[in-house]
Scaffold this active site. Structure first.
Site, PDB file in Angstrom:
ATOM      1  N   TRP A   1     -21.395  17.146   3.732  1.00 13.33           N
ATOM      2  CA  TRP A   1     -22.638  17.903   3.550  1.00 13.33           C
ATOM      3  C   TRP A   1     -23.672  17.132   2.750  1.00 13.33           C
ATOM      4  CZ3 TRP A   1     -24.429  20.226  -1.207  1.00 13.33           C
ATOM      5  CH2 TRP A   1     -23.624  19.949  -2.314  1.00 13.33           C
ATOM      6  N   ASP A   2     -23.253  16.028   2.149  1.00  9.27           N
ATOM      7  CA  ASP A   2     -24.175  15.181   1.397  1.00  9.27           C
ATOM      8  C   ASP A   2     -25.398  14.812   2.239  1.00  9.27           C
ATOM      9  OD1 ASP A   2     -21.601  15.165   0.324  1.00  9.27           O
ATOM     10  OD2 ASP A   2     -21.732  13.128  -0.421  1.00  9.27           O
TER      11      ASP A   2
ATOM     12  N   GLU B   1     -16.776  21.678  -7.492  1.00  8.89           N
ATOM     13  CA  GLU B   1     -15.397  21.687  -7.004  1.00  8.89           C
ATOM     14  C   GLU B   1     -14.373  21.833  -8.124  1.00  8.89           C
ATOM     15  OE1 GLU B   1     -16.350  19.041  -3.014  1.00  8.89           O
ATOM     16  OE2 GLU B   1     -15.493  18.075  -4.793  1.00  8.89           O
TER      17      GLU B   1
ATOM     18  N   LYS C   1     -18.520  20.270 -12.441  1.00 13.50           N
ATOM     19  CA  LYS C   1     -18.478  18.908 -11.901  1.00 13.50           C
ATOM     20  C   LYS C   1     -19.874  18.410 -11.552  1.00 13.50           C
ATOM     21  CE  LYS C   1     -16.418  16.186  -8.144  1.00 13.50           C
ATOM     22  NZ  LYS C   1     -15.664  16.242  -6.873  1.00 13.50           N
ATOM     23  N   GLN C   2     -20.666  19.273 -10.947  1.00 11.82           N
ATOM     24  CA  GLN C   2     -22.022  18.904 -10.526  1.00 11.82           C
ATOM     25  C   GLN C   2     -22.851  20.173 -10.427  1.00 11.82           C
ATOM     26  OE1 GLN C   2     -20.267  17.773  -6.536  1.00 11.82           O
ATOM     27  NE2 GLN C   2     -22.292  18.392  -5.839  1.00 11.82           N
TER      28      GLN C   2
END
Length: 750
Positions: free
Chosen positions: A358-359, A487, A592-593
């Site tokens: 999906w990046d 995640e 995580k992000q």
């Protein structure tokens, strides 16, 4: 952090050969042309630790999924890019002894990646007994011809005695993947042939039990050397070699030039046609000199840099970072083939299987919109449209309607082997829908969204309508059992980002359906009952929110965690993904992000300054940035909030993530899709670029360390240049029709 290369504006250079950093150097000096690419491993055999890797776009293998359990709907295989025939192999033999930098006495070593011209050069002097030779290896993967790679080796005798030298150029099919689950080999050799100065190998991927295509690959090399031919096309079961050798007097130079044509069954109907095409291409390139081939290659790169270069004064590290990232992005993908996409590692390593994530839609699309012609991004959208059948299959495997685009794929079928990622991280469906909107908003081109795009949106909306459930107790629609972009949180209920994207996608699809023509509407066949249901979900979607904190809550139960900032974690326990158990990570509040902040970035103009501030101030201190995708989002939002120091800190992290090996994992390959972050941080962050009502808006600031920065940007057929320094902002039209832009809320006519 570990900086092993010098800081230069256009080059990635090291003058130190350290076997301990060999894999890191290989990753950093990777080359590609969108069709194929390779790590910067040596041409000659190397007995020390190394990760050879040559990868071909669209050529992959369904490796066995290796798990100790099985659940209904689980992927049958893990798709992965496979190491191709080693076509750069050139061994040197000096007075009967093979050159091996792991063992030999080496001086004057230099490894130089010239990003402006996409050329990798390696020079060194080796002393073996009485022999002393200076070697120069040059290589490029042609941007002008997708099937061509060129290697040139020059050897000068810098000693005082004559030396017996052999240069042996090969195509070697005895290769394997380091990450193969069962140490299997993936290639069968169909044909090997050779003459005095040419050799060819045709291979085919081994049969598989999953019904996925086998790929045939042909490679033909042509070698020209100033040394006499020793043997004509020496062959084994897996290798063909052209051998050249003779005596090299003191002060004399020998040279070998190797050209390789690489073709695959993706472009040919059968082996006969493939072989004939390979021979024709070889004949064509052999009519041209090295300089002709190199100039054609560099001309393509010059055009790319003309459209996209970012110039920074006052900070050479920042300058090198943005150019390195753009260089590697363009080496991976430039939109020539809509069957291909952008893997998180590109052509630089085996990790992530070389597949599409999906990046692409979330991070690559907004960059390619700004630095390439719009057809490049349109091809990224077409990639998903062409794989709708696979998306139908993925949804059906979960017992759901519509289309579920894969988390990881080569052909549209999900091929990832972690359940919490594969079937819970469904926000990617919304990211793909957002990319369609992003393309349409930026380019003004509705030809995609009203045709192929409306089909993709409709089938994604059908999936969302079936995946939500209605809570009778709350009288709202909810989505349980998901993983958001963060995640470090698996199997949660009502991830805000996922719910928001689902709601937005349904709303956007309903708008698009009002604009499609009668034929397209008939083909889509969205009933009034469906539209009514979708509108009901839009009206009643549950979006977790905390009124006291003024934030969107990442998911149900998140605020029940022991909320402590990352600064409370002892330094020797960072990064947590290398020191903590997975159980401990899942129970922690650490992110995580960007998750909520990913959504705030996507729809940055839809939230008030107070909302953006509250969410950034709450979530950023909890974020460990252990995803390479994290820093860019935070840089942009920090800039939007005028947290300029934080914006620059996050830019430095994203721009030099691999150059400085921030996450201690660049040995596995570069973080290609996260390389988009440096451009996004400068253009959307520092320069404040937004598209509002079909007009470009800028609100720039100048980082304290910099004296100026300048970037070029394509927008609706125009090429503009934005220059920011201590005196302010200047915007110039380089080409195209007149254009009006807004700079700090003032209209500027270009």
């Amino acid at each position: 952090m570990k900086q092993t290369f010098d800081i230069e504006p256009w080059n990635v250079v090291t003058r130190k050969f350290d076997p301990e950093d060999k894999r890191l150097q290989e990753s950093m000096t990777s080359l590609g042309n969108g069709n194929m690419g390779l790590r910067g491993f040596f041409e000659e055999d190397y007995s020390g630790d190394t990760l050879p890797g040559i990868y071909l776009g669209g050529v992959w293998f369904p490796d066995k999924t290796r798990v100790g359990w099985w659940k209904n709907g689980y992927p049958a295989y893990f798709g992965k890019v496979i190491n191709a025939v080693n076509f750069i192999k050139v061994n040197a033999v000096i007075n009967g002894e093979k050159l091996d930098l792991a063992k030999d006495q080496v001086s004057d070593f230099k490894l130089d990646l010239d990003m402006q011209h996409a050329l990798l050069t390696r020079t060194f002097t080796v002393t073996k007994g009485a022999a002393k030779l200076a070697f120069t290896f040059e290589r490029f993967v042609s941007a002008a011809q997708k099937e061509l790679a060129v290697i040139r080796v020059s050897v000068k005798n810098v000693g005082d005695q004559a030396v017996k030298l052999e240069l042996n150029s090969s195509l070697d099919a005895d290769v394997q993947n380091e990450d193969a689950n069962y140490d299997e080999r993936f290639w069968d050799v169909l044909n090997i042939d050779g003459t005095s100065d040419q050799g060819e190998v045709v291979t085919k991927t081994k049969p598989n039990n999953f019904g996925t295509p086998q790929f045939t690959v042909g490679m033909q090399m042509t070698n020209k050397s100033t040394l006499p031919t020793v043997e004509n096309g020496v062959q084994t079961a897996t290798e063909v070699t052209n051998e050249f050798g003779g005596e090299l007097a003191a002060g004399e130079t020998a040279q070998l030039e190797k050209r390789v044509i690489v073709v695959t069954s993706r472009d040919y109907d059968d082996q006969i046609a493939l072989t004939a095409g390979m021979h024709d291409l070889t004949a064509d390139v052999n009519k041209q000199s090295f300089d002709d081939l190199y100039q054609a290659h560099t001309a393509v790169w010059a055009d790319r840099w003309t459209k996209s270069d970012v110039s920074i004064e006052g900070d050479v590290g920042a300058q090198q970072g943005i150019r390195f990232n753009l260089f590697q992005l363009f080496s991976t993908y430039y939109g020539e083939d809509s069957r291909l996409n952008i893997g998180p590692k590109g052509f630089t390593g085996e990790k992530y299987g070389g597949a599409t994530y999906w990046d692409t839609e979330a991070f690559a699309v907004p960059v390619y919109l700004g630095v390439t012609d719009q057809k490049v991004t349109r091809n990224l959208l077409m990639y998903r449209y062409q794989q709708l059948d696979g998306a139908y299959h993925n949804a059906k495997m979960q017992g759901l309607k519509g289309a579920l685009f894969p988390m990881v794929t080569f052909d549209g079928i999900e091929s990832h082997n972690e359940w919490e990622i594969t079937f819970e991280e469904i926000h990617r469906n919304g990211d793909i829908a957002f990319a369609i909107y992003n393309y349409t908003r930026y380019t003004g081109d509705k030809s995609y969204v009203l045709h192929e795009g409306s089909k993709v949106l409709t089938e994604i909306s059908r999936f969302w309508a079936d995946r939500v459930h209605f809570s009778k107790r709350n009288q709202q629609y909810m989505i349980h059992g998901v993983t958001g972009p963060d995640e470090y949180e698996n199997n949660v209920d009502n991830n805000w980002y996922t719910n928001y994207l689902a709601q937005w996608t349904l709303k956007y699809t309903l708008q698009v359906l009002q604009e499609v023509d009668a034929k397209q509407a008939a083909d889509l066949a969205v009933s009034d009952e469906e539209k009514k249901q979708w509108q009901d979900i839009v009206d009643k979607m549950y979006l977790p929110h905390d009124d006291k904190l003024g934030i969107f809550v990442q998911h149900d139960g998140f605020l029940d965690k022991d909320i402590e900032p990352v600064s409370a974690i002892p330094a020797d326990q960072l990064p947590i993904n290398q020191h903590w158990s997975w159980d401990k990570i899942l129970r922690s509040p650490y992110i995580k992000q960007g998750d909520v902040l990913q959504g705030v970035w996507d729809f940055i103009d839809d939230f008030t300054p107070a909302q953006k501030k509250a969410n950034f101030d709450f979530y950023e201190p909890l974020t460990v940035h252990e995803s390479s995708l994290s820093a860019a989002i935070h840089s942009i939002l920090a800039a939007d909030l005028h947290y300029e120091d934080k914006a620059v800190e996050m830019y430095e992290r994203t721009s030099r993530l691999d150059l400085d090996n921030y996450n201690n994992d660049t040995v596995d390959g570069l973080h290609i899709t996260s390389m988009t972050g440096s451009w996004l941080a400068i253009v959307q962050g520092f320069a404040g670029m937004r598209v509002r009502n079909d007009e470009l808006h800028f609100a720039p600031f100048l980082p304290k360390k910099w004296t100026s920065y300048q970037f070029r940007q394509l927008f609706r057929g125009r090429l503009i240049e934005v220059h920011v320094d201590a005196n302010g902002t200047n915007v110039k039209l380089i080409s195209g029709d007149p254009l009006t832009v807004s700079v700090n809320d003032k209209e500027v006519n270009l």
